[in-house]
Design an enzyme around this catalytic site. Structure first.
Site, mmCIF file in Angstrom:
data_model
loop_
_atom_site.group_PDB
_atom_site.id
_atom_site.type_symbol
_atom_site.label_atom_id
_atom_site.label_comp_id
_atom_site.label_asym_id
_atom_site.label_seq_id
_atom_site.Cartn_x
_atom_site.Cartn_y
_atom_site.Cartn_z
ATOM 1 N N HIS A 187 0.859 -1.184 0.000
ATOM 2 C CA HIS A 187 0.000 0.000 0.000
ATOM 3 C C HIS A 187 0.890 1.226 0.000
ATOM 4 C CE1 HIS A 187 -3.134 2.836 1.148
ATOM 5 N NE2 HIS A 187 -3.967 1.935 0.697
ATOM 6 N N ASP B 225 -8.024 -5.325 0.170
ATOM 7 C CA ASP B 225 -8.534 -6.106 -0.946
ATOM 8 C C ASP B 225 -8.128 -7.565 -0.895
ATOM 9 O OD1 ASP B 225 -10.028 -4.213 -2.175
ATOM 10 O OD2 ASP B 225 -8.332 -3.357 -3.259
HETATM 11 N N1 ACO Z 1 4.263 -7.695 -4.794
HETATM 12 C C1 ACO Z 1 5.601 -7.649 -4.976
HETATM 13 N N2 ACO Z 1 6.354 -6.552 -4.851
HETATM 14 C C2 ACO Z 1 5.724 -5.400 -4.533
HETATM 15 C C3 ACO Z 1 4.336 -5.348 -4.317
HETATM 16 C C4 ACO Z 1 3.598 -6.539 -4.458
HETATM 17 N N3 ACO Z 1 2.278 -6.564 -4.276
HETATM 18 N N4 ACO Z 1 3.964 -4.090 -4.008
HETATM 19 C C5 ACO Z 1 5.088 -3.351 -4.010
HETATM 20 N N5 ACO Z 1 6.156 -4.148 -4.323
HETATM 21 C C6 ACO Z 1 7.558 -3.719 -4.378
HETATM 22 C C7 ACO Z 1 7.843 -2.930 -5.640
HETATM 23 O O1 ACO Z 1 8.305 -3.772 -6.684
HETATM 24 C C8 ACO Z 1 8.899 -1.973 -5.173
HETATM 25 O O2 ACO Z 1 10.140 -2.664 -5.131
HETATM 26 P P1 ACO Z 1 11.531 -1.846 -5.432
HETATM 27 O O3 ACO Z 1 11.619 -0.818 -4.348
HETATM 28 O O4 ACO Z 1 12.554 -2.905 -5.341
HETATM 29 O O5 ACO Z 1 11.372 -1.263 -6.802
HETATM 30 C C9 ACO Z 1 8.514 -1.662 -3.732
HETATM 31 O O6 ACO Z 1 7.763 -2.829 -3.285
HETATM 32 C C10 ACO Z 1 7.643 -0.431 -3.564
HETATM 33 O O7 ACO Z 1 6.514 -0.553 -4.418
HETATM 34 P P2 ACO Z 1 5.896 0.633 -5.269
HETATM 35 O O8 ACO Z 1 5.132 0.066 -6.425
HETATM 36 O O9 ACO Z 1 6.953 1.627 -5.554
HETATM 37 O O10 ACO Z 1 4.904 1.230 -4.194
HETATM 38 P P3 ACO Z 1 3.662 2.162 -4.490
HETATM 39 O O11 ACO Z 1 3.367 2.848 -3.216
HETATM 40 O O12 ACO Z 1 3.903 2.999 -5.694
HETATM 41 O O13 ACO Z 1 2.486 1.141 -4.860
HETATM 42 C C11 ACO Z 1 0.709 -0.411 -4.654
HETATM 43 C C12 ACO Z 1 1.536 0.686 -3.962
HETATM 44 C C13 ACO Z 1 0.205 0.079 -6.026
HETATM 45 C C14 ACO Z 1 -0.518 -0.709 -3.805
HETATM 46 C C15 ACO Z 1 1.601 -1.666 -4.825
HETATM 47 O O14 ACO Z 1 2.013 -2.157 -3.552
HETATM 48 C C16 ACO Z 1 0.879 -2.782 -5.598
HETATM 49 O O15 ACO Z 1 0.915 -2.799 -6.829
HETATM 50 N N6 ACO Z 1 0.218 -3.743 -4.882
HETATM 51 C C17 ACO Z 1 -0.554 -4.758 -5.522
HETATM 52 C C18 ACO Z 1 -1.906 -4.202 -5.958
HETATM 53 C C19 ACO Z 1 -2.851 -3.952 -4.813
HETATM 54 O O16 ACO Z 1 -3.032 -4.795 -3.931
HETATM 55 N N7 ACO Z 1 -3.504 -2.784 -4.841
HETATM 56 C C20 ACO Z 1 -4.529 -2.412 -3.830
HETATM 57 C C21 ACO Z 1 -4.078 -1.257 -3.002
HETATM 58 S S1 ACO Z 1 -5.272 -0.950 -1.732
HETATM 59 C C22 ACO Z 1 -6.495 -0.093 -2.500
HETATM 60 O O17 ACO Z 1 -6.329 0.604 -3.442
HETATM 61 C C23 ACO Z 1 -7.815 -0.269 -1.949
#
Ligand code: ACO
Length: 430
Positions: free
Chosen positions: A307, A365
């Site tokens: 998140h 979620d």
């Molecule tokens: N699985 C694996 N790796 C992940 C995940 C994941 N679900 N989420 C983040 N990471 C990693 C990224 O690859 C990144 O790694 P790095 O630093 O080595 O490049 C690091 O963790 C940070 O992730 P970002 O994408 O930069 O974080 P951001 O805050 O931009 O994204 C998000 C947050 C979109 C929720 C992301 O965690 C994600 O895509 N999760 C899966 C989708 C999801 O569950 N979305 C629902 C969110 S809750 C809602 O909207 C109600």
């Protein structure tokens, strides 16, 4: 409240004091509004990771501590003692209602559930296999064509009427979208039923036989809607504010929010979680999928994990997890293997160094989809359910933005990296 200024020194040694503002709780904010005028530089923050876009007194999140409060009330307390309708009143009006206020509000919502009949014809134009989110965003946008006589954003009465219409009609629109995809006739709302009972009735009853509403199903939906009701400046809410800041009518702004919510990185994640669990299929495959999620070359991510704000357990996930157990135990559906798979995946990821270091915890979620599935709601409707709950948050933010005298059209700047000025080349010379 204004605090001691934040001093910036430019590479040429020019000093600039930027005002620092404090909220009631949470980190201070540096006001960079005059930066360009005074220094001819912009701030750069893709994804708005360190940028506040507005002042708001609706919802507070502390992502480090896993705290979520609506108007100061912890979401755990609201989940335990309140109802979605009462929470809606709280979000829209700022205070919990008295018994009389709640009764009046509840009555207003119950008596605005029907759609203009012309809107039902609109549904007939969609293909039978249209995604319900595509229908939802189109039909919510179309409300500005059906209810345009009370759409003056500067009129507080119109703003109230808009709020009541959105809240009352979202379940009816959602159910109509579902009925179209399932080939069943549309079921009109029954206003003697409460919000979630009415939604269940519209989704699952058919004219040919009586339908009995399961109280656990209605309770679970009410809880999910409370937890989804608002989440401060998330992607869809910011989209609603941004669209609304141009003076666009509120139904268009909400339709923009629905579209933003659809993405798998946001509200579309609940659908993506179920698809992912289906793909994993069996506990023996979990290790392989956790490894895929960690592999930088592989685009696969563990859906329902991570998140932008929560770097701790999402408090909503903790509450939903309990409800998940209750629903599966009482409805006796055959989803226990899916839930077991989800729990094992959760445990494995929580112990894994990659997820621990990056503070990737299960989000709301991760569990909501399992509950929706146990209630018999098809996967394609999961994000629609989220949208019903979130519509009150979008509406509260739109109202707050409109009433805020400091609101200006939202218009970010950019770091231009394209070609500098060059002369047009005639086509035969290229
Ligand atoms: N699985 C694996 N790796 C992940 C995940 C994941 N679900 N989420 C983040 N990471 C990693 C990224 O690859 C990144 O790694 P790095 O630093 O080595 O490049 C690091 O963790 C940070 O992730 P970002 O994408 O930069 O974080 P951001 O805050 O931009 O994204 C998000 C947050 C979109 C929720 C992301 O965690 C994600 O895509 N999760 C899966 C989708 C999801 O569950 N979305 C629902 C969110 S809750 C809602 O909207 C109600």
């Amino acid at each position: 409240m204004t605090k001691e200024a934040f001093r910036l020194t430019s590479p040429s040694g020019v000093e600039l004091d930027l005002p620092v503002r404090s909220g009631t709780v949470g980190p201070d904010v540096i006001d960079v509004g005059k930066l360009y005028k005074e220094q001819r530089v912009f701030t750069y923050d893709p994804g708005f990771v360190s940028t506040g876009s507005c002042e708001s007194d609706i919802t507070y999140i502390d992502g480090e501590e896993g705290i979520l409060m609506y108007r100061g009330y912890p979401v755990e307390q609201l989940a335990a003692h309140s109802s979605f309708i009462e929470v809606s009143y709280l979000l829209l009006h700022g205070e919990l209602p008295t018994a009389a206020e709640l009764e009046k509000f509840d009555h207003t919502i119950r008596t605005h559930t029907m759609l203009n009949e012309g809107m039902l014809n609109f549904f007939k134009g969609f293909r039978y296999d249209a995604h319900p989110m595509a229908m939802l965003s189109a039909v919510v946008g179309s409300m500005s064509a059906y209810y345009h006589s009370e759409m003056d954003a500067s009129n507080p009465d119109h703003r109230d009427i808009f709020a009541h219409r959105i809240l009352a009609k979202m379940p009816t629109i959602a159910a109509a979208a579902y009925k179209l995809t399932s080939g069943q006739p549309f079921m009109y709302p029954q206003n003697d039923l409460n919000y979630c009972e009415n939604l269940l009735q519209m989704l699952f009853s058919v004219p040919a036989e009586p339908y009995e509403i399961d109280p656990i199903a209605a309770e679970a939906l009410d809880l999910l809607f409370i937890l989804h009701a608002d989440h401060e400046q998330n992607c869809s809410t910011s989209t609603v504010r941004m669209a609304g800041s141009s003076g666009a009518n509120p139904y268009s702004a909400i339709a923009a929010g629905v579209s933003a919510l659809w993405g798998p990185a946001h509200g579309g994640a609940n659908e993506a979680v179920l698809n992912m669990l289906n793909e994993i299929g069996d506990k023996s495959q979990i290790k392989k999928y956790v490894a895929k999620a960690k592999d930088k070359v592989d685009p696969f991510r563990l859906m329902g994990f991570g998140h932008r704000v929560y770097k701790n357990f999402d408090p909503r996930a903790t509450i939903i997890r309990e409800m998940c157990h209750k629903v599966l135990a009482q409805l006796g559906r055959d989803d226990t293997p899916m839930f077991d798979l989800a729990l094992e995946l959760e445990q494995m990821a929580l112990k894994d160094d990659y997820f621990v270091e990056k503070k990737l915890y299960p989000n709301v979620d991760f569990y909501s989809g399992i509950i929706y599935r146990a209630l018999g709601i098809p996967t394609s409707m999961f994000t629609v359910m989220f949208a019903i709950g979130r519509s009150v948050g979008w509406t509260a933010h739109w109202r707050e933005m409109i009433a805020d005298p400091s609101t200006r059209i939202a218009r970010p700047r950019q770091l231009y990296t394209g070609p500098p000025q060059r002369d047009y080349i005639a086509i035969e010379k290229r």
